[in-house]
Structures are given as C-alpha cells and as structure tokens.
Design an enzyme around this catalytic site. Structure first.
Site, PDB file in Angstrom:
ATOM      1  N   SER A  80       0.816  -1.225   0.000  1.00  0.00           N
ATOM      2  CA  SER A  80       0.000   0.000   0.000  1.00  0.00           C
ATOM      3  C   SER A  80       0.839   1.260   0.000  1.00  0.00           C
ATOM      4  O   SER A  80       0.306   2.353   0.137  1.00  0.00           O
ATOM      5  CB  SER A  80      -0.888   0.036   1.240  1.00  0.00           C
ATOM      6  OG  SER A  80      -1.665  -1.102   1.314  1.00  0.00           O
ATOM      7  N   GLY A  81       2.170   1.100  -0.088  1.00  0.00           N
ATOM      8  CA  GLY A  81       3.027   2.286  -0.065  1.00  0.00           C
ATOM      9  C   GLY A  81       3.849   2.394   1.213  1.00  0.00           C
ATOM     10  O   GLY A  81       4.309   3.482   1.578  1.00  0.00           O
ATOM     11  N   THR A  82       4.093   1.248   1.851  1.00  0.00           N
ATOM     12  CA  THR A  82       4.856   1.205   3.105  1.00  0.00           C
ATOM     13  C   THR A  82       6.228   1.879   2.950  1.00  0.00           C
ATOM     14  O   THR A  82       6.631   2.706   3.778  1.00  0.00           O
ATOM     15  CB  THR A  82       5.088  -0.272   3.513  1.00  0.00           C
ATOM     16  OG1 THR A  82       3.930  -1.034   3.204  1.00  0.00           O
ATOM     17  CG2 THR A  82       5.444  -0.387   4.978  1.00  0.00           C
ATOM     18  N   THR A  83       6.919   1.499   1.874  1.00  0.00           N
ATOM     19  CA  THR A  83       8.285   1.987   1.662  1.00  0.00           C
ATOM     20  C   THR A  83       8.281   3.513   1.532  1.00  0.00           C
ATOM     21  O   THR A  83       9.137   4.215   2.089  1.00  0.00           O
ATOM     22  CB  THR A  83       8.862   1.340   0.374  1.00  0.00           C
ATOM     23  OG1 THR A  83       8.606  -0.064   0.424  1.00  0.00           O
ATOM     24  CG2 THR A  83      10.334   1.585   0.237  1.00  0.00           C
ATOM     25  N   TRP A  84       7.309   4.021   0.824  1.00  0.00           N
ATOM     26  CA  TRP A  84       7.177   5.471   0.604  1.00  0.00           C
ATOM     27  C   TRP A  84       6.886   6.194   1.931  1.00  0.00           C
ATOM     28  O   TRP A  84       7.531   7.194   2.260  1.00  0.00           O
ATOM     29  CB  TRP A  84       6.026   5.698  -0.382  1.00  0.00           C
ATOM     30  CG  TRP A  84       5.903   7.069  -0.948  1.00  0.00           C
ATOM     31  CD1 TRP A  84       6.839   8.062  -0.938  1.00  0.00           C
ATOM     32  CD2 TRP A  84       4.755   7.605  -1.621  1.00  0.00           C
ATOM     33  NE1 TRP A  84       6.358   9.173  -1.573  1.00  0.00           N
ATOM     34  CE2 TRP A  84       5.076   8.915  -2.006  1.00  0.00           C
ATOM     35  CE3 TRP A  84       3.497   7.094  -1.949  1.00  0.00           C
ATOM     36  CZ2 TRP A  84       4.168   9.738  -2.688  1.00  0.00           C
ATOM     37  CZ3 TRP A  84       2.603   7.894  -2.627  1.00  0.00           C
ATOM     38  CH2 TRP A  84       2.929   9.208  -2.988  1.00  0.00           C
ATOM     39  N   HIS A 146       2.587  -4.206   9.674  1.00  0.00           N
ATOM     40  CA  HIS A 146       1.396  -4.585   8.902  1.00  0.00           C
ATOM     41  C   HIS A 146       0.312  -5.117   9.848  1.00  0.00           C
ATOM     42  O   HIS A 146      -0.756  -5.518   9.398  1.00  0.00           O
ATOM     43  CB  HIS A 146       1.720  -5.682   7.889  1.00  0.00           C
ATOM     44  CG  HIS A 146       2.630  -5.261   6.763  1.00  0.00           C
ATOM     45  ND1 HIS A 146       2.522  -4.041   6.126  1.00  0.00           N
ATOM     46  CD2 HIS A 146       3.643  -5.922   6.133  1.00  0.00           C
ATOM     47  CE1 HIS A 146       3.438  -3.973   5.173  1.00  0.00           C
ATOM     48  NE2 HIS A 146       4.128  -5.082   5.163  1.00  0.00           N
ATOM     49  N   SER A 176      -0.275  -5.353  -7.154  1.00  0.00           N
ATOM     50  CA  SER A 176       1.074  -5.195  -6.626  1.00  0.00           C
ATOM     51  C   SER A 176       1.468  -6.432  -5.802  1.00  0.00           C
ATOM     52  O   SER A 176       2.583  -6.946  -5.935  1.00  0.00           O
ATOM     53  CB  SER A 176       1.140  -3.921  -5.767  1.00  0.00           C
ATOM     54  OG  SER A 176       2.447  -3.713  -5.318  1.00  0.00           O
ATOM     55  N   TYR A 234      -2.992   6.489  -0.579  1.00  0.00           N
ATOM     56  CA  TYR A 234      -1.899   6.477  -1.566  1.00  0.00           C
ATOM     57  C   TYR A 234      -2.260   7.348  -2.767  1.00  0.00           C
ATOM     58  O   TYR A 234      -1.447   8.154  -3.225  1.00  0.00           O
ATOM     59  CB  TYR A 234      -1.678   5.029  -2.000  1.00  0.00           C
ATOM     60  CG  TYR A 234      -0.537   4.776  -2.958  1.00  0.00           C
ATOM     61  CD1 TYR A 234       0.735   4.473  -2.493  1.00  0.00           C
ATOM     62  CD2 TYR A 234      -0.740   4.804  -4.336  1.00  0.00           C
ATOM     63  CE1 TYR A 234       1.781   4.204  -3.376  1.00  0.00           C
ATOM     64  CE2 TYR A 234       0.300   4.542  -5.226  1.00  0.00           C
ATOM     65  CZ  TYR A 234       1.556   4.247  -4.738  1.00  0.00           C
ATOM     66  OH  TYR A 234       2.592   3.993  -5.622  1.00  0.00           O
ATOM     67  N   LYS A 301       6.060  -0.076 -10.421  1.00  0.00           N
ATOM     68  CA  LYS A 301       5.532   0.966 -11.304  1.00  0.00           C
ATOM     69  C   LYS A 301       5.039   2.183 -10.535  1.00  0.00           C
ATOM     70  O   LYS A 301       5.065   3.292 -11.041  1.00  0.00           O
ATOM     71  CB  LYS A 301       4.355   0.397 -12.089  1.00  0.00           C
ATOM     72  CG  LYS A 301       4.705  -0.329 -13.351  1.00  0.00           C
ATOM     73  CD  LYS A 301       3.430  -0.509 -14.155  1.00  0.00           C
ATOM     74  CE  LYS A 301       3.624  -1.231 -15.444  1.00  0.00           C
ATOM     75  NZ  LYS A 301       2.312  -1.547 -16.049  1.00  0.00           N
TER      76      LYS A 301
HETATM   77  P1  PAP Z   1       5.704  -3.533   1.520  1.00  0.00           P
HETATM   78  O1  PAP Z   1       4.359  -3.400   2.159  1.00  0.00           O
HETATM   79  O2  PAP Z   1       6.061  -4.943   1.191  1.00  0.00           O
HETATM   80  O3  PAP Z   1       6.789  -2.811   2.250  1.00  0.00           O
HETATM   81  P2  PAP Z   1       5.073  -1.393  -0.277  1.00  0.00           P
HETATM   82  O4  PAP Z   1       6.188  -0.423  -0.228  1.00  0.00           O
HETATM   83  O5  PAP Z   1       3.851  -1.086   0.504  1.00  0.00           O
HETATM   84  O6  PAP Z   1       5.614  -2.854   0.073  1.00  0.00           O
HETATM   85  O7  PAP Z   1       4.556  -1.600  -1.738  1.00  0.00           O
HETATM   86  C1  PAP Z   1       5.290  -1.532  -2.906  1.00  0.00           C
HETATM   87  C2  PAP Z   1       4.476  -0.689  -3.852  1.00  0.00           C
HETATM   88  O8  PAP Z   1       4.727   0.691  -3.558  1.00  0.00           O
HETATM   89  C3  PAP Z   1       4.868  -0.922  -5.287  1.00  0.00           C
HETATM   90  O9  PAP Z   1       3.696  -0.661  -6.063  1.00  0.00           O
HETATM   91  P3  PAP Z   1       3.478  -1.246  -7.544  1.00  0.00           P
HETATM   92  O10 PAP Z   1       3.686  -2.725  -7.452  1.00  0.00           O
HETATM   93  O11 PAP Z   1       2.067  -0.893  -7.894  1.00  0.00           O
HETATM   94  O12 PAP Z   1       4.464  -0.579  -8.424  1.00  0.00           O
HETATM   95  C4  PAP Z   1       5.946   0.143  -5.459  1.00  0.00           C
HETATM   96  O13 PAP Z   1       6.224   0.471  -6.803  1.00  0.00           O
HETATM   97  C5  PAP Z   1       5.336   1.294  -4.692  1.00  0.00           C
HETATM   98  N1  PAP Z   1       6.339   2.268  -4.231  1.00  0.00           N
HETATM   99  C6  PAP Z   1       7.583   2.006  -3.741  1.00  0.00           C
HETATM  100  N2  PAP Z   1       8.209   3.152  -3.439  1.00  0.00           N
HETATM  101  C7  PAP Z   1       7.376   4.156  -3.737  1.00  0.00           C
HETATM  102  C8  PAP Z   1       7.486   5.582  -3.657  1.00  0.00           C
HETATM  103  N3  PAP Z   1       8.583   6.173  -3.217  1.00  0.00           N
HETATM  104  N4  PAP Z   1       6.421   6.314  -4.040  1.00  0.00           N
HETATM  105  C9  PAP Z   1       5.297   5.735  -4.490  1.00  0.00           C
HETATM  106  N5  PAP Z   1       5.132   4.391  -4.597  1.00  0.00           N
HETATM  107  C10 PAP Z   1       6.161   3.603  -4.232  1.00  0.00           C
END
Ligand code: PAP
Length: 338
Positions: A80-84, A146, A176, A234, A301
C-alpha cells in the site's frame, strides 16, 4: 502424533533459517488455516491471515513492546506504499539531524533499514530484540507494521504514541501483491496464476487480510481519535504529495516553518522520497533489507490504475461488489483510476 506431523510441515515453512518455538507451533495447531500465497498455509490469528513467522513475531511484540509517548507507528497492509511512507516520515522527523543533502541516509539505506518493522525485524526472532538498542533509538522512534489495529492496540494504547495508516485502493494493492509474490517465490515453484490469487483476495485470504477489516480497523480509529491515528490514501498522496507531506508533518508534531516552506524544504523531501529517485539508488537496486528479499522488488511501477492491465471486466466487477459489501456505509472510498 499430530504435533510431529505438523512440525515436519513447518520445517518447510520456517524459511531463511528461522525457527518456530514450541509455543508457536502449539498456537498454530489451534488456528484455522488456508492455503497460502507463497507459504503452504496462512493461519487466522486474532481475525487476520498471517504466515507462521508473522504470528510468532506478533505474539512476541504484544508481550514485550513498551511504547513511549513519542513513538510513531507507520501501519499499512502490504503493498500500500509502506516503503514510501517510511521514507517520508523518516525524512520529516529527522530533517534537523539530516538536512536534505548528498549525504542523506535515504540515499544509502533502504527505508526499511531506517524504520524497522516490528514483525520482520525487531520481533522476528524467538529471542527478544536487544532492548537497550531499542531504547537507544533516536526520538521519536519510528516503527513500521502490517499488524491490524486491534492487535496493535494493547501496547500502543498504553501511551500517547501516534499511528499513521496509509491505505491504497484494493485493485492496485492486489495487483502489486500478486506481482511481488511471483517475484519472490523460489524459482522451483510455479508462478501463482492471477485468477487463483484474485479468488483468495476476494475471500479475504491474503497476508494480514481480509483487506476490508484491516482498513476499517484503522479507519474507524482515525475517525474516533484523529489525534491518535492519521489515515492517508496512496492515491491522494500521488495527486498532491506536498499537501500530504505537510499534513503528515503537522500530525507528527514536526510542522514546517514558513522559512522552511520558502526554502523549498517540502518539495526537496518529496523529491528525495519519490519513486523515481529511490528506485535508481544502488541500495534499492542491489540490497536486501527485509530478511532475504531483494529491495528492487519493492519498486515496480507505483501507478494509480495499473490494475486495468491485469484484471478482466468480470474481475473488476467482482472486486467492486466485494468492496461495496464489505466497506458498506463506512465512508471509506477510493479513487481507482488516475
Ligand atoms: P511492503 O508493504 O512490502 O513494504 P510497499 O512499499 O507497501 O511494500 O509496496 C510496494 C508498492 O509501492 C509498489 O507498487 P506497484 O507494485 O504498484 O508498483 C511500489 O512500486 C510502490 N512504491 C515504492 N516506493 C514508492 C514511492 N517512493 N512512491 C510511491 N510508490 C512507491
């Protein structure tokens, strides 16, 4: 007899050299289980589907974590955007110690290194984390999780610590999660067909799901106690990152001063934490920050509406119905297209 059989199966499940304690094995025996996405089974613990190691870690966290009033917990359901969110929160609260520069920690560390997960890092092993270490973390301590709100509540509600929940529309979150699963399953395992994953997702069987209960737990709490839980989406953040960055900073107690705004500090943090910037960093191309998983798979993406390339009209209709039924009149709704 049953336990022996069970333990044998679990030898296979406890990967990456991790071990389930006898106590955890006993607990799992009492829980409902379903076939997992990438592990043999997911178990229903406190109402949520989790892998065995995640349950063991959550139990340990619930027993031992001592929250501080200044703590900040960043919560999400996976993908859901954890890393962001971790990157943004880290950059905001540490901006005096680490001004935006060429040496910023986010340029050499993955956000998951800087903001540890309770369940994958701090409480991931049978042994307790080094508590002296935990108490030495800089203030405010930032944690990721989580774990659903109800299961977090006991330790977290004992303090004035704050919780930020980032939510993403279930269409893109599903796609995703499916991509990620197929990236990290062992090469010897067949990829998971999207149809199978989709059926499980719609039944709520996905890590930390059902997704509707996960979202509603935090949603309701954010309405009842807005000073305690900030609920972000997000899609809204993608649309106007600066606005939400300021909102996040206000909530965390680190508002931007006028001078900072004038100096472009908000935009600099947004740029530093952007998908485009993080994706290209060496640490995020080659490193491994969570267990044995490659960081590069966390950056795919980052689009709103990419699901249209994967879900058939029938699948889209089915998920829409699930959302209508489960989210009902909660007031929680999503933008699913750009
Ligand atoms: P996690 O819960 O396993 O830590 P998480 O970071 O929530 O993962 O999800 C990864 C998604 O966030 C990916 O989405 P997608 O598969 O639709 O591309 C990833 O591309 C997206 N993501 C990672 N970093 C960012 C960022 N800095 N800004 C926006 N979206 C991001």
């Amino acid at each position: 007899m049953v336990l022996t059989h069970y333990t044998k199966n679990h030898g296979e499940e406890a990967r990456e050299g991790e071990k389930l304690s006898h106590e955890s094995q006993e607990l799992l025996l009492s829980l409902p289980k379903e076939k997992g996405w990438r592990t043999p089974y997911l178990y229903k613990y406190q109402g949520f589907w989790c892998q065995p190691m995640e349950i063991q870690a959550t139990v340990s966290f619930q027993k031992h974590f001592l929250a501080r009033d200044t703590d900040v917990v960043l919560a999400t359901i996976p993908k859901s955007g954890t890393t962001w969110l971790k990157a943004l929160a880290f950059a905001i609260v540490n901006r005096k110690r680490f001004p935006i520069s060429n040496n910023h920690p986010l340029l050499s560390y993955n956000p998951h290194d800087l903001v540890p997960f309770f369940e994958y890092k701090l409480y991931a092993n049978e042994q307790l984390p080094d508590l002296s270490n935990l108490s030495n973390l800089p203030q405010p301590r930032l944690f990721g999780t989580h774990v659903p709100f109800a299961s977090l509540a006991n330790p977290i509600n004992k303090s004035s610590s704050r919780v930020v929940y980032l939510c993403r529309n279930p269409f893109d979150t599903f796609v995703s999660s499916w991509h990620y699963t197929n990236k990290i399953i062992p090469k010897t395992q067949a990829p998971m067909p999207i149809e199978d994953a989709f059926e499980m997702y719609c039944k709520g069987i996905v890590g930390f799901g059902p997704f509707w209960d996960h979202m509603l737990g935090y949603w309701k709490e954010s309405i009842e106690r807005p000073h305690k839980v900030l609920f972000l989406k997000y899609e809204d953040m993608k649309e106007d990152v600066s606005f939400h960055l300021k909102k996040l900073a206000d909530f965390l107690g680190f508002p931007f001063s006028l001078e900072e705004e004038r100096a472009g500090c908000v935009e600099k943090i947004a740029k530093l934490c952007s998908f485009e910037n993080l994706k290209e960093l060496e640490v995020n191309k080659a490193g491994k920050s969570i267990k044995n998983f490659e960081n590069k798979n966390l950056f795919r993406k980052a689009e709103v509406g990419d699901w249209v390339n994967y879900l058939s009209p029938r699948m889209a209709e089915q998920l829409t119905k699930v959302m209508e039924e489960k989210l009902g009149d909660s007031g929680l709704s999503f933008k699913v297209l750009p």
